[in-house]
Write a protein that holds these residues in place. Structure first.
Motif, PDB file in Angstrom:
ATOM      1  N   ALA A  53       0.842  -1.206   0.000  1.00 20.91           N
ATOM      2  CA  ALA A  53       0.000   0.000   0.000  1.00 20.91           C
ATOM      3  C   ALA A  53       0.873   1.250   0.000  1.00 20.91           C
ATOM      4  O   ALA A  53       1.928   1.295   0.636  1.00 20.91           O
ATOM      5  CB  ALA A  53      -0.918   0.006   1.211  1.00 20.91           C
ATOM      6  N   GLN A  54       0.412   2.253  -0.723  1.00 14.65           N
ATOM      7  CA  GLN A  54       1.109   3.529  -0.735  1.00 14.65           C
ATOM      8  C   GLN A  54       0.801   4.301   0.553  1.00 14.65           C
ATOM      9  O   GLN A  54      -0.300   4.199   1.095  1.00 14.65           O
ATOM     10  CB  GLN A  54       0.676   4.359  -1.944  1.00 14.65           C
ATOM     11  CG  GLN A  54       1.106   3.776  -3.277  1.00 14.65           C
ATOM     12  CD  GLN A  54       2.612   3.680  -3.393  1.00 14.65           C
ATOM     13  OE1 GLN A  54       3.331   4.661  -3.152  1.00 14.65           O
ATOM     14  NE2 GLN A  54       3.112   2.505  -3.747  1.00 14.65           N
ATOM     15  N   PRO A  55       1.761   5.075   1.069  1.00 16.03           N
ATOM     16  CA  PRO A  55       1.526   5.835   2.292  1.00 16.03           C
ATOM     17  C   PRO A  55       0.371   6.824   2.134  1.00 16.03           C
ATOM     18  O   PRO A  55       0.130   7.350   1.036  1.00 16.03           O
ATOM     19  CB  PRO A  55       2.849   6.576   2.509  1.00 16.03           C
ATOM     20  CG  PRO A  55       3.868   5.781   1.749  1.00 16.03           C
ATOM     21  CD  PRO A  55       3.136   5.225   0.568  1.00 16.03           C
ATOM     22  N   LEU A  56      -0.352   7.041   3.221  1.00 14.35           N
ATOM     23  CA  LEU A  56      -1.409   8.045   3.286  1.00 14.35           C
ATOM     24  C   LEU A  56      -1.029   9.086   4.326  1.00 14.35           C
ATOM     25  O   LEU A  56      -0.478   8.745   5.378  1.00 14.35           O
ATOM     26  CB  LEU A  56      -2.742   7.410   3.669  1.00 14.35           C
ATOM     27  CG  LEU A  56      -3.467   6.560   2.633  1.00 14.35           C
ATOM     28  CD1 LEU A  56      -4.712   5.939   3.252  1.00 14.35           C
ATOM     29  CD2 LEU A  56      -3.846   7.406   1.425  1.00 14.35           C
ATOM     30  N   HIS A  57      -1.370  10.336   4.039  1.00 13.91           N
ATOM     31  CA  HIS A  57      -1.010  11.421   4.948  1.00 13.91           C
ATOM     32  C   HIS A  57      -2.284  12.075   5.500  1.00 13.91           C
ATOM     33  O   HIS A  57      -3.097  12.612   4.738  1.00 13.91           O
ATOM     34  CB  HIS A  57      -0.154  12.454   4.222  1.00 13.91           C
ATOM     35  CG  HIS A  57       1.097  11.882   3.623  1.00 13.91           C
ATOM     36  ND1 HIS A  57       2.187  11.504   4.366  1.00 13.91           N
ATOM     37  CD2 HIS A  57       1.401  11.591   2.324  1.00 13.91           C
ATOM     38  CE1 HIS A  57       3.124  11.027   3.577  1.00 13.91           C
ATOM     39  NE2 HIS A  57       2.665  11.060   2.333  1.00 13.91           N
ATOM     40  N   ILE A  58      -2.444  12.007   6.817  1.00 10.72           N
ATOM     41  CA  ILE A  58      -3.596  12.598   7.494  1.00 10.72           C
ATOM     42  C   ILE A  58      -3.125  13.804   8.297  1.00 10.72           C
ATOM     43  O   ILE A  58      -2.233  13.684   9.145  1.00 10.72           O
ATOM     44  CB  ILE A  58      -4.287  11.594   8.431  1.00 10.72           C
ATOM     45  CG1 ILE A  58      -4.790  10.379   7.661  1.00 10.72           C
ATOM     46  CG2 ILE A  58      -5.445  12.265   9.165  1.00 10.72           C
ATOM     47  CD1 ILE A  58      -5.420   9.315   8.552  1.00 10.72           C
ATOM     48  N   VAL A  84      -0.247  19.481   1.829  1.00  4.96           N
ATOM     49  CA  VAL A  84      -0.955  18.686   0.832  1.00  4.96           C
ATOM     50  C   VAL A  84      -1.344  17.310   1.403  1.00  4.96           C
ATOM     51  O   VAL A  84      -0.897  16.252   0.918  1.00  4.96           O
ATOM     52  CB  VAL A  84      -0.135  18.522  -0.467  1.00  4.96           C
ATOM     53  CG1 VAL A  84      -1.007  17.973  -1.592  1.00  4.96           C
ATOM     54  CG2 VAL A  84       0.495  19.836  -0.887  1.00  4.96           C
ATOM     55  N   PRO A  85      -2.163  17.280   2.440  1.00  5.76           N
ATOM     56  CA  PRO A  85      -2.559  15.992   3.026  1.00  5.76           C
ATOM     57  C   PRO A  85      -3.536  15.242   2.133  1.00  5.76           C
ATOM     58  O   PRO A  85      -4.234  15.830   1.307  1.00  5.76           O
ATOM     59  CB  PRO A  85      -3.229  16.413   4.341  1.00  5.76           C
ATOM     60  CG  PRO A  85      -3.796  17.773   4.035  1.00  5.76           C
ATOM     61  CD  PRO A  85      -2.792  18.423   3.128  1.00  5.76           C
ATOM     62  N   ASP A  86      -3.605  13.933   2.328  1.00  6.05           N
ATOM     63  CA  ASP A  86      -4.618  13.137   1.640  1.00  6.05           C
ATOM     64  C   ASP A  86      -5.970  13.251   2.334  1.00  6.05           C
ATOM     65  O   ASP A  86      -7.011  13.065   1.695  1.00  6.05           O
ATOM     66  CB  ASP A  86      -4.185  11.665   1.609  1.00  6.05           C
ATOM     67  CG  ASP A  86      -2.924  11.448   0.803  1.00  6.05           C
ATOM     68  OD1 ASP A  86      -2.894  11.878  -0.359  1.00  6.05           O
ATOM     69  OD2 ASP A  86      -1.963  10.871   1.347  1.00  6.05           O
ATOM     70  N   LEU A  87      -5.954  13.536   3.643  1.00  6.65           N
ATOM     71  CA  LEU A  87      -7.180  13.632   4.426  1.00  6.65           C
ATOM     72  C   LEU A  87      -6.935  14.578   5.594  1.00  6.65           C
ATOM     73  O   LEU A  87      -5.855  14.556   6.197  1.00  6.65           O
ATOM     74  CB  LEU A  87      -7.586  12.248   4.957  1.00  6.65           C
ATOM     75  CG  LEU A  87      -8.858  12.168   5.813  1.00  6.65           C
ATOM     76  CD1 LEU A  87     -10.100  12.427   4.952  1.00  6.65           C
ATOM     77  CD2 LEU A  87      -8.967  10.807   6.492  1.00  6.65           C
ATOM     78  N   VAL A  88      -7.935  15.400   5.903  1.00  5.49           N
ATOM     79  CA  VAL A  88      -7.893  16.275   7.078  1.00  5.49           C
ATOM     80  C   VAL A  88      -8.863  15.721   8.109  1.00  5.49           C
ATOM     81  O   VAL A  88     -10.015  15.413   7.789  1.00  5.49           O
ATOM     82  CB  VAL A  88      -8.277  17.724   6.723  1.00  5.49           C
ATOM     83  CG1 VAL A  88      -8.235  18.607   7.977  1.00  5.49           C
ATOM     84  CG2 VAL A  88      -7.361  18.285   5.650  1.00  5.49           C
ATOM     85  N   ALA A  89      -8.409  15.596   9.352  1.00  8.45           N
ATOM     86  CA  ALA A  89      -9.259  15.135  10.451  1.00  8.45           C
ATOM     87  C   ALA A  89      -9.270  16.203  11.541  1.00  8.45           C
ATOM     88  O   ALA A  89      -8.223  16.524  12.113  1.00  8.45           O
ATOM     89  CB  ALA A  89      -8.758  13.814  11.011  1.00  8.45           C
ATOM     90  N   LEU A  90     -10.449  16.745  11.800  1.00  7.31           N
ATOM     91  CA  LEU A  90     -10.630  17.809  12.792  1.00  7.31           C
ATOM     92  C   LEU A  90     -11.407  17.218  13.962  1.00  7.31           C
ATOM     93  O   LEU A  90     -12.573  16.834  13.809  1.00  7.31           O
ATOM     94  CB  LEU A  90     -11.394  18.980  12.156  1.00  7.31           C
ATOM     95  CG  LEU A  90     -11.787  20.151  13.037  1.00  7.31           C
ATOM     96  CD1 LEU A  90     -10.560  20.823  13.639  1.00  7.31           C
ATOM     97  CD2 LEU A  90     -12.599  21.169  12.232  1.00  7.31           C
TER      98      LEU A  90
END
Length: 312
Positions: A53-58, A84-90
């Motif tokens: 799997a390719q890395p994901l950036h949160i 440039v994240p793949d996903l933002v978590a608030l």
């Protein structure tokens, strides 16, 4: 003439007291005047993905506690888009003032080009009120809201509409992020006992996923236990401010929730129901308006890189 023993003892004691007082004043000046606005980006790697799997950036942001005049904090948040994240978590405690909606949306707008998810915190529902600091330090802070209500529902509706981010308040769904399927769920604030775990637990009927992700503003053990036992690989939380006041070589003095003090900031392992998961607790970017200090616990956002798990 014989010197009084009391007078001999009193002089160095007085000097020591003066020294301690000066040190305390300097520490307070540092905590209030510098560290509380020394915004810091932390980076952590969590090995949870399958081989190949390719890395994901949160980008994990939490506990903004925005008031309208916090220009430096708002500008720092806006600059996070450069990551440039793949996903933002608030993960909640976004607002601290009835007029914070517009400046907060403006600061976050630079991130609206990225997928995102969010949940509320206990302080998103009511305006903060003055509390005695000793109650916080003694872990006797009352969780019953006392301030005027904040319009979280209106803010959440505007945030979802402007950003396309998903409001995960007692909700579960599957997202496709950077080519991977993420089963993600969130709960309302557990400190206020607004969480509805029954709404987000159990099997799904829409096939395999690459990752199970959970959000909960307050890292209460009952939520972490349920998430972990249900197969969640990583839970993101805030609320603790990392302790807000930390003592070198000791750590946080309080957790402000049911979690042990050793895990109120950063990445740790969590065990429940015969399963193991990762927990990331953000120390957050703000403080209560009535306790604007941080010591040995800088305000932060975190770029979490999800990487391949170790296989043997």
């Amino acid at each position: 003439m014989e010197r009084s023993p009391l007078r001999t003892w009193g002089r160095p004691t007085g000097r020591a007291a003066t020294g301690f007082g000066a040190a305390g004043a300097l520490a307070l000046a540092y905590a209030a005047g510098y560290e509380r606005t020394a915004y810091t980006l932390r980076r952590v790697v969590v090995p949870v993905l399958a081989q190949g799997a390719q890395p994901l950036h949160i980008l994990h942001i939490s506990d903004l506690h925005i008031t309208p005049n916090q220009k430096r904090k708002l500008a720092w948040i806006a600059d996070l888009a450069r990551l440039v994240p793949d996903l933002v978590a608030l993960t909640g405690d976004v607002l601290s003032h009835p007029d914070a909606d517009e400046p907060t949306l403006l600061a976050l707008s630079s991130l609206f080009g990225f997928p995102g998810v969010f949940v509320p915190g206990n302080n998103d529902y009511y305006v903060p009120t003055l509390k005695s600091p000793h109650r916080y330090l003694l872990s006797k802070e009352d969780s019953t809201p006392k301030g005027p209500p904040l319009d979280w529902a209106g803010f959440a509706k505007s945030l979802a509409a402007d950003s396309g981010w998903l409001d995960l308040t007692n909700t579960r769904t599957v997202l496709r992020v950077a080519g991977q399927r993420i089963d993600v769920r969130g709960v309302d604030d557990a400190r206020l006992k607004r969480d509805d775990l029954s709404a987000v637990l159990g099997p799904r009927d829409n096939g395999d996923v690459d990752l199970m992700l959970g959000l909960s503003h307050t890292p209460e053990p009952r939520v972490l236990d349920a998430y972990t036992a249900d197969g969640v690989a990583l839970t993101l939380s805030g609320h603790t401010h990392g302790g807000q006041i930390r003592v070198p070589f000791v750590g946080a003095l309080v957790a402000n929730c049911g979690l042990d003090r050793g895990r109120v900031r950063g990445l740790s392992r969590y065990e429940a129901g015969g399963r193991s998961s990762w927990l990331h607790v953000s120390a957050g970017l703000g403080t209560s308006p009535f306790a604007p200090i941080r010591f040995a616990c800088r305000p932060e956002a975190t770029l979490i890189t999800l990487a391949q798990a170790a296989w043997t």
